[in-house]
Each structure stands twice: as structure tokens, then as C-alpha cells.
Design an enzyme around this catalytic site. Sequence first.
Site, PDB file in Angstrom:
ATOM      1  NE  ARG A 166      45.711  42.488  64.019  1.00 35.08           N
ATOM      2  CZ  ARG A 166      46.181  43.722  64.240  1.00 35.08           C
ATOM      3  NH1 ARG A 166      47.452  43.975  64.051  1.00 35.08           N
ATOM      4  NH2 ARG A 166      45.377  44.681  64.620  1.00 35.08           N
ATOM      5  CD  GLU A 179      41.053  45.742  64.736  1.00 35.06           C
ATOM      6  OE1 GLU A 179      42.114  45.210  65.049  1.00 35.06           O
ATOM      7  OE2 GLU A 179      39.982  45.560  65.337  1.00 35.06           O
ATOM      8  N   GLY A 201      29.060  54.633  51.511  1.00 37.65           N
ATOM      9  CA  GLY A 201      29.008  55.127  50.130  1.00 37.65           C
ATOM     10  C   GLY A 201      29.439  54.060  49.134  1.00 37.65           C
ATOM     11  CD  GLU A 222      43.047  26.885  70.281  1.00 37.22           C
ATOM     12  OE1 GLU A 222      43.826  26.809  69.303  1.00 37.22           O
ATOM     13  OE2 GLU A 222      42.427  25.911  70.779  1.00 37.22           O
TER      14      GLU A 222
HETATM   15  P1  0O2 Z   1      35.909  45.065  71.397  1.00 37.54           P
HETATM   16  O1  0O2 Z   1      35.719  46.504  71.210  1.00 37.54           O
HETATM   17  O2  0O2 Z   1      35.317  44.579  72.677  1.00 37.54           O
HETATM   18  O3  0O2 Z   1      35.537  44.243  70.223  1.00 37.54           O
HETATM   19  P2  0O2 Z   1      43.972  41.108  70.929  1.00 37.54           P
HETATM   20  O4  0O2 Z   1      43.114  42.034  71.715  1.00 37.54           O
HETATM   21  O5  0O2 Z   1      45.322  40.874  71.465  1.00 37.54           O
HETATM   22  O6  0O2 Z   1      43.234  39.810  70.555  1.00 37.54           O
HETATM   23  P3  0O2 Z   1      44.763  43.029  68.892  1.00 37.54           P
HETATM   24  O7  0O2 Z   1      46.232  42.900  68.719  1.00 37.54           O
HETATM   25  O8  0O2 Z   1      44.276  44.276  69.552  1.00 37.54           O
HETATM   26  O9  0O2 Z   1      44.165  41.720  69.521  1.00 37.54           O
HETATM   27  O10 0O2 Z   1      44.123  43.020  67.483  1.00 37.54           O
HETATM   28  P4  0O2 Z   1      43.160  42.042  66.737  1.00 37.54           P
HETATM   29  O11 0O2 Z   1      43.285  40.632  67.181  1.00 37.54           O
HETATM   30  O12 0O2 Z   1      43.365  42.318  65.298  1.00 37.54           O
HETATM   31  O13 0O2 Z   1      41.752  42.614  67.120  1.00 37.54           O
HETATM   32  C1  0O2 Z   1      41.136  42.459  68.347  1.00 37.54           C
HETATM   33  C2  0O2 Z   1      39.642  42.615  68.082  1.00 37.54           C
HETATM   34  O14 0O2 Z   1      39.240  41.580  67.191  1.00 37.54           O
HETATM   35  C3  0O2 Z   1      38.832  42.413  69.324  1.00 37.54           C
HETATM   36  O15 0O2 Z   1      38.648  43.641  69.959  1.00 37.54           O
HETATM   37  C4  0O2 Z   1      37.536  41.890  68.778  1.00 37.54           C
HETATM   38  O16 0O2 Z   1      36.739  42.922  68.241  1.00 37.54           O
HETATM   39  C5  0O2 Z   1      38.023  41.013  67.644  1.00 37.54           C
HETATM   40  N1  0O2 Z   1      38.343  39.668  68.118  1.00 37.54           N
HETATM   41  C6  0O2 Z   1      39.557  39.092  68.151  1.00 37.54           C
HETATM   42  N2  0O2 Z   1      39.476  37.834  68.626  1.00 37.54           N
HETATM   43  C7  0O2 Z   1      38.191  37.601  68.895  1.00 37.54           C
HETATM   44  C8  0O2 Z   1      37.481  36.470  69.402  1.00 37.54           C
HETATM   45  O17 0O2 Z   1      38.028  35.413  69.713  1.00 37.54           O
HETATM   46  N3  0O2 Z   1      36.125  36.612  69.542  1.00 37.54           N
HETATM   47  C9  0O2 Z   1      35.482  37.765  69.212  1.00 37.54           C
HETATM   48  N4  0O2 Z   1      34.166  37.802  69.386  1.00 37.54           N
HETATM   49  N5  0O2 Z   1      36.126  38.855  68.747  1.00 37.54           N
HETATM   50  C10 0O2 Z   1      37.456  38.783  68.591  1.00 37.54           C
HETATM   51  P5  0O2 Z   1      38.511  43.772  71.528  1.00 37.54           P
HETATM   52  O18 0O2 Z   1      39.761  44.297  72.095  1.00 37.54           O
HETATM   53  O19 0O2 Z   1      37.973  42.505  72.088  1.00 37.54           O
HETATM   54  O20 0O2 Z   1      37.471  44.942  71.629  1.00 37.54           O
HETATM   55  P1  0O2 Z   2      27.806  46.973  71.853  1.00 42.30           P
HETATM   56  O1  0O2 Z   2      28.783  46.848  72.992  1.00 42.30           O
HETATM   57  O2  0O2 Z   2      28.028  45.945  70.788  1.00 42.30           O
HETATM   58  O3  0O2 Z   2      26.384  47.061  72.291  1.00 42.30           O
HETATM   59  P2  0O2 Z   2      24.412  54.817  62.737  1.00 42.30           P
HETATM   60  O4  0O2 Z   2      24.992  56.197  62.953  1.00 42.30           O
HETATM   61  O5  0O2 Z   2      22.948  54.687  63.025  1.00 42.30           O
HETATM   62  O6  0O2 Z   2      24.820  54.194  61.455  1.00 42.30           O
HETATM   63  P3  0O2 Z   2      25.411  53.946  65.364  1.00 42.30           P
HETATM   64  O7  0O2 Z   2      24.155  53.895  66.187  1.00 42.30           O
HETATM   65  O8  0O2 Z   2      26.373  55.046  65.701  1.00 42.30           O
HETATM   66  O9  0O2 Z   2      25.116  53.893  63.811  1.00 42.30           O
HETATM   67  O10 0O2 Z   2      26.163  52.605  65.567  1.00 42.30           O
HETATM   68  P4  0O2 Z   2      26.575  51.543  64.437  1.00 42.30           P
HETATM   69  O11 0O2 Z   2      27.564  52.141  63.514  1.00 42.30           O
HETATM   70  O12 0O2 Z   2      25.357  50.931  63.822  1.00 42.30           O
HETATM   71  O13 0O2 Z   2      27.247  50.403  65.278  1.00 42.30           O
HETATM   72  C1  0O2 Z   2      27.958  50.530  66.488  1.00 42.30           C
HETATM   73  C2  0O2 Z   2      28.191  49.090  66.854  1.00 42.30           C
HETATM   74  O14 0O2 Z   2      29.447  48.652  66.358  1.00 42.30           O
HETATM   75  C3  0O2 Z   2      28.355  48.757  68.260  1.00 42.30           C
HETATM   76  O15 0O2 Z   2      27.241  48.893  69.026  1.00 42.30           O
HETATM   77  C4  0O2 Z   2      28.775  47.313  68.086  1.00 42.30           C
HETATM   78  O16 0O2 Z   2      27.723  46.463  67.763  1.00 42.30           O
HETATM   79  C5  0O2 Z   2      29.721  47.395  66.906  1.00 42.30           C
HETATM   80  N1  0O2 Z   2      31.083  47.214  67.398  1.00 42.30           N
HETATM   81  C6  0O2 Z   2      31.452  46.764  68.609  1.00 42.30           C
HETATM   82  N2  0O2 Z   2      32.751  46.593  68.703  1.00 42.30           N
HETATM   83  C7  0O2 Z   2      33.283  46.934  67.530  1.00 42.30           C
HETATM   84  C8  0O2 Z   2      34.619  46.957  67.050  1.00 42.30           C
HETATM   85  O17 0O2 Z   2      35.600  46.603  67.690  1.00 42.30           O
HETATM   86  N3  0O2 Z   2      34.762  47.395  65.819  1.00 42.30           N
HETATM   87  C9  0O2 Z   2      33.721  47.780  65.091  1.00 42.30           C
HETATM   88  N4  0O2 Z   2      33.968  48.180  63.902  1.00 42.30           N
HETATM   89  N5  0O2 Z   2      32.450  47.760  65.504  1.00 42.30           N
HETATM   90  C10 0O2 Z   2      32.227  47.347  66.722  1.00 42.30           C
HETATM   91  P5  0O2 Z   2      27.402  49.446  70.491  1.00 42.30           P
HETATM   92  O18 0O2 Z   2      26.023  49.610  70.982  1.00 42.30           O
HETATM   93  O19 0O2 Z   2      28.256  50.680  70.515  1.00 42.30           O
HETATM   94  O20 0O2 Z   2      28.199  48.345  71.229  1.00 42.30           O
END
Ligand code: 0O2
Ligand code: 0O2
Length: 211
Positions: A105, A139, A25, A113
Site C-alpha cells: 500500500r 505489516e 541485520g 487525507e
Molecule cells: P497502531 O498500532 O495504533 O499504529 P486502517 O486502520 O483502515 O487505516 P488498515 O487497512 O489496517 O488501515 O491498513 P493500513 O492503512 O495499511 O495501516 C494502518 C496503520 O497505518 C495504522 O495502524 C497506523 O500505524 C498507520 N496509519 C495509517 N493512517 C495513519 C494516519 O493517518 N496517521 C498515523 N499516524 N498513522 C496512520 P493503527 O491501526 O492505527 O494501529
Molecule cells: P507506543 O504506543 O508508541 O508507546 P528493542 O528490542 O530494544 O529493539 P523494543 O523496546 O522491543 O525494542 O521496542 P522497539 O522495537 O524499539 O519499538 C516498539 C515501538 O514500535 C513502539 O513503542 C512504537 O513506537 C512503535 N510502533 C507503534 N505502532 C507500530 C506499528 O503499527 N508498527 C510498527 N512497526 N511499530 C509500531 P511502544 O512503546 O510499544 O508503543
Amino acid sequence: MGEHWDVFLAPYRQAVEELKVKLKGMRSRFVMHSEHSAVEFVTGRVKPIASILDKAAKKNIPLSNLSEEMQDIAGLRIMCQFVDDIKIVVEMLQNRNDFEIIEKRDYINKNKESGYRSLHVVIRYPVQTIKGEKQILIEIQIRTLAMNFWATIEHSLNYKYRGQFPEDIQLRLKSAAEAAYRLDEEMSLIREEIQEAQAFFTKKKEVHDSD
Ligand code: 0O2
Ligand code: 0O2
């Protein structure tokens, strides 16, 4: 346990759906006022159960403390065109009264890194359930399209290599992170040009309108 997870995750699922509507929105309102939208697009997800369990094991979080200690069970992501838009989005989030920002953050001015760049805010969000109000942590990641491109690619490679990148891939990712940074800088310069041009035409139009 299946049923327990359903019950536990229900408020998170509801919150992600509500916040997607609310944050999308914000974009519509920019468009309505014919302004450059600070929000390009919004995505959201509830963390899959397997990832919740992995992260809990890695960070030594007891499952009974998940709701307090795991801040990204529900995650929203806001993509912006320009780095400067990120500050505008954060200010807009701060000014809302439907949730409270409890942590910020900044991985933009102080990148990780790995080369990862993004701004993370953690909010406390009230969800209305049949048993009354439940406050949950969510988050929100705010990043530019270039930062998102890099993070998405790195995330998939991370999955493939389980965090143990071969050296050549690691070097390429570092240089890709630098390229994404430079792309953001270049785009910021173009943005200023666009805004100067818009301001000039607005002035010109005002002069003509008063003729
Ligand atoms: P997902 O759903 O796979 O993305 P930590 O997990 O310890 O690094 P913390 O304390 O949970 O971190 O919080 P932070 O660092 O604010 O957020 C972690 C999330 O930030 C990760 O979620 C990623 O989505 C993103 N992120 C942080 N560092 C990196 C990075 O180096 N590369 C990428 N591609 N994404 C990053 P998760 O847990 O990986 O979950
Ligand atoms: P993956 O593992 O990346 O394939 P709509 O209702 O159509 O607007 P929909 O289909 O519910 O949307 O999904 P949306 O909102 O477009 O996006 C979901 C996607 O969020 C995920 O796709 C990821 O690309 C992204 N995502 C993955 N990790 C994170 C995270 O840590 N934080 C946030 N905010 N987004 C994340 P998939 O297919 O679930 O995952």
C-alpha cells in the site's frame, strides 16, 4: 480468555523478535560494506489486545477471523534517511526468500487525507512452533525520518482527541505534513550532492592508486 490471547499472540511475538533481528541485520551489512545504509533503524511491536479489540469492532472483523483479516497484529517499522532509500528497502524485502510479500500500500505517492505518508507491505511469514509451521500476516511500514516524526506526533494527538481534532490543530497538522514533505525533498537534493562528491573522490583515489 487471558490464556487464549497468550497462545494466539505467541507466534506474533516470536515473529516480531525474529524480524527485528533480520531487518536490523540489513543495516549491519550496509555498514560492513561502508555503504550508505538504506535502513536507519527498525522498531517492532505486537498490537496491544485492547487495540486489537477496538480495531476488530471498528472494522467488523469477527474475532475468529483475526489472523486472516487483521494484517497488523504484528508490525515492523523501517525508518530511512531519504525517500529514495524506501525503494531500495522494498527491493531488498522482495529479494528475500524467508517471507513473501502479498500486498503493498503506497501512501507516499498517494497520501492519505490526514497527510500520513508511508509505504506499507504485508508479508506472509512462516513461524516455527512446537505444533509445526504457522503462516502469519505481518505489516511492515517503511518511511523516512520526517514521515515518522509527523506520524508519531499525529498518532499521539489522535489518541488525545480520539480522531476528532479541533480545526486549528487539523490545519497545523496539514501544514506540518507539507513541511515534512519539503524537508524530505530538501534532504534528497543534499543526498545527490553527497553522492556526487563521493563518486568524485572515489575516481580521484583510483587515479592516485594507479600511479
Ligand atoms: P497502531 O498500532 O495504533 O499504529 P486502517 O486502520 O483502515 O487505516 P488498515 O487497512 O489496517 O488501515 O491498513 P493500513 O492503512 O495499511 O495501516 C494502518 C496503520 O497505518 C495504522 O495502524 C497506523 O500505524 C498507520 N496509519 C495509517 N493512517 C495513519 C494516519 O493517518 N496517521 C498515523 N499516524 N498513522 C496512520 P493503527 O491501526 O492505527 O494501529
Ligand atoms: P507506543 O504506543 O508508541 O508507546 P528493542 O528490542 O530494544 O529493539 P523494543 O523496546 O522491543 O525494542 O521496542 P522497539 O522495537 O524499539 O519499538 C516498539 C515501538 O514500535 C513502539 O513503542 C512504537 O513506537 C512503535 N510502533 C507503534 N505502532 C507500530 C506499528 O503499527 N508498527 C510498527 N512497526 N511499530 C509500531 P511502544 O512503546 O510499544 O508503543
